[in-house]
Design a protein around this motif. Structure first.
Motif, PDB file in Angstrom:
ATOM      1  N   SER A   1       0.811  -1.202   0.000  1.00 29.29           N
ATOM      2  CA  SER A   1       0.000   0.000   0.000  1.00 29.29           C
ATOM      3  C   SER A   1       0.850   1.261   0.000  1.00 29.29           C
ATOM      4  CB  SER A   1      -0.929  -0.019   1.194  1.00 29.29           C
ATOM      5  OG  SER A   1      -0.361  -0.700   2.245  1.00 29.29           O
TER       6      SER A   1
ATOM      7  N   THR B   1      -8.740   2.987   2.776  1.00 32.57           N
ATOM      8  CA  THR B   1      -9.418   1.752   3.141  1.00 32.57           C
ATOM      9  C   THR B   1      -8.375   0.654   3.328  1.00 32.57           C
ATOM     10  OG1 THR B   1     -11.225   0.246   2.569  1.00 32.57           O
ATOM     11  CG2 THR B   1      -9.803   0.953   0.768  1.00 32.57           C
TER      12      THR B   1
ATOM     13  N   LYS C   1      -7.857  -3.664   2.950  1.00 30.12           N
ATOM     14  CA  LYS C   1      -8.442  -4.814   2.275  1.00 30.12           C
ATOM     15  C   LYS C   1      -8.252  -6.077   3.103  1.00 30.12           C
ATOM     16  CE  LYS C   1      -7.601  -2.879  -2.271  1.00 30.12           C
ATOM     17  NZ  LYS C   1      -6.911  -3.012  -3.545  1.00 30.12           N
TER      18      LYS C   1
ATOM     19  N   GLU D   1     -13.362  -7.180   8.224  1.00 27.53           N
ATOM     20  CA  GLU D   1     -13.805  -5.800   8.023  1.00 27.53           C
ATOM     21  C   GLU D   1     -15.298  -5.747   8.339  1.00 27.53           C
ATOM     22  OE1 GLU D   1     -13.919  -2.533   4.415  1.00 27.53           O
ATOM     23  OE2 GLU D   1     -13.998  -4.651   3.923  1.00 27.53           O
TER      24      GLU D   1
END
Length: 79
Positions: free
Chosen positions: A2, A8, A10, A52
């Protein structure tokens, strides 16, 4: 991996503690870690996003009621 300025996380992906620190500092989320309070103690330690959630129930100490909060919540575990 990232990039800085994550908006966000994942599920199934790994992130460095320093990335999670930046994410939590700039995003209105809840982060739950299986590593207790040591999640940010080593910036290079990696964590995997396990779950999540779009929200959670919270008990109000003001009125004793339970309320659903629409707020992203993530569970991470040390890799």
């Amino acid at each position: 991996m990232s990039k800085p300025g994550l908006n966000t996380l994942k599920p199934g992906a790994n992130y460095f503690a320093k990335e999670l620190d930046s994410f939590v500092s700039s995003t209105d989320v809840v982060l739950l870690s299986t590593n207790d309070s040591q999640i940010f103690s080593d910036p290079e330690r990696q964590y995997k996003v396990i779950h999540e959630f779009d929200g959670f129930f919270e008990h109000s100490s003001d009125d004793g009621e339970k309320y659903f909060r629409e707020k992203k919540a993530y569970v991470v575990e040390k890799v």
